[in-house]
Design a protein around this motif. Sequence first.
Motif, PDB file in Angstrom:
ATOM      1  N   GLY A 186      35.246  74.364  43.958  1.00  0.00           N
ATOM      2  CA  GLY A 186      36.378  74.441  44.868  1.00  0.00           C
ATOM      3  C   GLY A 186      36.080  75.108  46.194  1.00  0.00           C
ATOM      4  N   GLY A 187      34.877  75.627  46.356  1.00  0.00           N
ATOM      5  CA  GLY A 187      34.533  76.265  47.606  1.00  0.00           C
ATOM      6  C   GLY A 187      34.350  75.253  48.726  1.00  0.00           C
ATOM      7  N   GLY A 188      34.122  75.769  49.919  1.00  0.00           N
ATOM      8  CA  GLY A 188      33.908  74.894  51.054  1.00  0.00           C
ATOM      9  C   GLY A 188      33.996  75.647  52.360  1.00  0.00           C
ATOM     10  N   LEU A 189      34.036  74.884  53.434  1.00  0.00           N
ATOM     11  CA  LEU A 189      34.152  75.439  54.779  1.00  0.00           C
ATOM     12  C   LEU A 189      35.591  75.274  55.235  1.00  0.00           C
ATOM     13  CD1 LEU A 189      32.956  76.510  57.438  1.00  0.00           C
ATOM     14  CD2 LEU A 189      32.412  74.136  58.024  1.00  0.00           C
ATOM     15  N   VAL A 190      36.175  76.364  55.680  1.00  0.00           N
ATOM     16  CA  VAL A 190      37.577  76.340  56.106  1.00  0.00           C
ATOM     17  C   VAL A 190      37.749  77.235  57.316  1.00  0.00           C
ATOM     18  CG1 VAL A 190      38.231  78.209  54.545  1.00  0.00           C
ATOM     19  CG2 VAL A 190      39.959  76.543  55.265  1.00  0.00           C
ATOM     20  N   GLN A 191      38.703  76.909  58.155  1.00  0.00           N
ATOM     21  CA  GLN A 191      38.988  77.752  59.305  1.00  0.00           C
ATOM     22  C   GLN A 191      39.811  78.963  58.888  1.00  0.00           C
ATOM     23  OE1 GLN A 191      40.870  75.202  62.249  1.00  0.00           O
ATOM     24  NE2 GLN A 191      38.894  74.827  63.240  1.00  0.00           N
ATOM     25  N   ALA A 192      39.709  80.002  59.659  1.00  0.00           N
ATOM     26  CA  ALA A 192      40.507  81.197  59.400  1.00  0.00           C
ATOM     27  C   ALA A 192      41.986  80.817  59.346  1.00  0.00           C
ATOM     28  CB  ALA A 192      40.270  82.237  60.483  1.00  0.00           C
ATOM     29  N   VAL A 225      40.028  79.277  34.773  1.00  0.00           N
ATOM     30  CA  VAL A 225      40.607  80.368  35.557  1.00  0.00           C
ATOM     31  C   VAL A 225      40.584  79.926  37.021  1.00  0.00           C
ATOM     32  CG1 VAL A 225      40.452  82.809  36.150  1.00  0.00           C
ATOM     33  CG2 VAL A 225      39.731  82.023  33.888  1.00  0.00           C
ATOM     34  N   TYR A 226      41.641  80.249  37.735  1.00  0.00           N
ATOM     35  CA  TYR A 226      41.768  79.820  39.123  1.00  0.00           C
ATOM     36  C   TYR A 226      41.868  81.020  40.061  1.00  0.00           C
ATOM     37  CZ  TYR A 226      43.202  75.538  36.721  1.00  0.00           C
ATOM     38  OH  TYR A 226      43.243  74.428  35.892  1.00  0.00           O
ATOM     39  N   LEU A 227      41.516  80.767  41.306  1.00  0.00           N
ATOM     40  CA  LEU A 227      41.734  81.750  42.361  1.00  0.00           C
ATOM     41  C   LEU A 227      42.294  81.000  43.571  1.00  0.00           C
ATOM     42  CD1 LEU A 227      41.423  84.768  43.083  1.00  0.00           C
ATOM     43  CD2 LEU A 227      39.274  84.136  44.210  1.00  0.00           C
ATOM     44  N   GLN A 228      43.576  81.198  43.823  1.00  0.00           N
ATOM     45  CA  GLN A 228      44.203  80.622  45.006  1.00  0.00           C
ATOM     46  C   GLN A 228      44.012  81.592  46.161  1.00  0.00           C
ATOM     47  OE1 GLN A 228      45.878  77.584  45.479  1.00  0.00           O
ATOM     48  NE2 GLN A 228      45.836  78.208  47.630  1.00  0.00           N
ATOM     49  N   MET A 229      43.407  81.106  47.231  1.00  0.00           N
ATOM     50  CA  MET A 229      43.089  81.959  48.366  1.00  0.00           C
ATOM     51  C   MET A 229      43.823  81.425  49.591  1.00  0.00           C
ATOM     52  SD  MET A 229      39.011  82.592  47.729  1.00  0.00           S
ATOM     53  CE  MET A 229      38.564  80.950  48.262  1.00  0.00           C
ATOM     54  N   ASN A 230      44.705  82.233  50.122  1.00  0.00           N
ATOM     55  CA  ASN A 230      45.475  81.865  51.313  1.00  0.00           C
ATOM     56  C   ASN A 230      45.148  82.813  52.464  1.00  0.00           C
ATOM     57  OD1 ASN A 230      46.832  79.878  49.765  1.00  0.00           O
ATOM     58  ND2 ASN A 230      48.397  81.354  49.140  1.00  0.00           N
ATOM     59  N   PRO A 232      37.361  85.419  58.062  1.00  0.00           N
ATOM     60  CA  PRO A 232      35.895  85.295  58.068  1.00  0.00           C
ATOM     61  C   PRO A 232      35.223  86.262  57.087  1.00  0.00           C
ATOM     62  CG  PRO A 232      36.722  85.155  60.294  1.00  0.00           C
ATOM     63  CD  PRO A 232      37.896  85.503  59.426  1.00  0.00           C
ATOM     64  N   GLU A 233      35.797  87.420  56.898  1.00  0.00           N
ATOM     65  CA  GLU A 233      35.199  88.395  55.970  1.00  0.00           C
ATOM     66  C   GLU A 233      35.344  87.996  54.504  1.00  0.00           C
ATOM     67  OE1 GLU A 233      37.380  88.999  58.446  1.00  0.00           O
ATOM     68  OE2 GLU A 233      38.812  90.585  57.890  1.00  0.00           O
ATOM     69  N   ASP A 234      36.068  86.921  54.228  1.00  0.00           N
ATOM     70  CA  ASP A 234      36.143  86.399  52.862  1.00  0.00           C
ATOM     71  C   ASP A 234      34.939  85.513  52.530  1.00  0.00           C
ATOM     72  OD1 ASP A 234      39.668  85.950  53.358  1.00  0.00           O
ATOM     73  OD2 ASP A 234      38.679  87.551  52.238  1.00  0.00           O
ATOM     74  N   THR A 235      34.110  85.256  53.506  1.00  0.00           N
ATOM     75  CA  THR A 235      32.927  84.416  53.304  1.00  0.00           C
ATOM     76  C   THR A 235      31.995  85.018  52.264  1.00  0.00           C
ATOM     77  OG1 THR A 235      32.998  83.472  55.526  1.00  0.00           O
ATOM     78  CG2 THR A 235      30.853  83.525  54.440  1.00  0.00           C
ATOM     79  N   VAL A 281      32.001  79.895  49.703  1.00  0.00           N
ATOM     80  CA  VAL A 281      33.173  79.852  50.577  1.00  0.00           C
ATOM     81  C   VAL A 281      32.748  80.353  51.951  1.00  0.00           C
ATOM     82  CG1 VAL A 281      35.445  80.844  51.042  1.00  0.00           C
ATOM     83  CG2 VAL A 281      34.835  80.166  48.709  1.00  0.00           C
ATOM     84  N   THR A 282      33.004  79.543  52.958  1.00  0.00           N
ATOM     85  CA  THR A 282      32.677  79.928  54.320  1.00  0.00           C
ATOM     86  C   THR A 282      33.934  79.787  55.177  1.00  0.00           C
ATOM     87  OG1 THR A 282      30.406  79.124  54.060  1.00  0.00           O
ATOM     88  CG2 THR A 282      31.199  79.501  56.311  1.00  0.00           C
TER      89      THR A 282
END
Length: 111
Positions: A8-14, A78-83, A87-90, A107-108
């Motif tokens: 489920g990871g990937g590149l996403v904008q802030a 197990v899931y982790l929903q990240m909203n 950038p520091e979550d990378t 996750v980037t």
Amino acid sequence: QVQAVESGGGLVQAGGSLRLSCAVSASIFSINQIGWYRQAPEKQRDVVATITTAGTTNYARSVKGRFTISRDNAKNTVYLQMNSLKPEDTGIYYCNGGWSWGQGTQVTVSS
């Protein structure tokens, strides 16, 4: 031997969102506590969130209010929903409930 596969990871904008999944090879019903961990570049692996069989959750201060951990015992996942990602979550995200570490999912977050 129990194994877990994170995805489920990937590149996403802030400001964006991602939902991570952790598929475990055995029943998680009786595993008291499962956690998501993050390893940022050149830093140690730290716990991000944990969840118990009773559904009690705990979060690192840096993600509280933005991340939500959940578990589906029927799916052994197990899931982790990240909203509101920052950038520091990378980093590479791993799940663990007492088994050997898996490959994790990258996750980037771009600014």
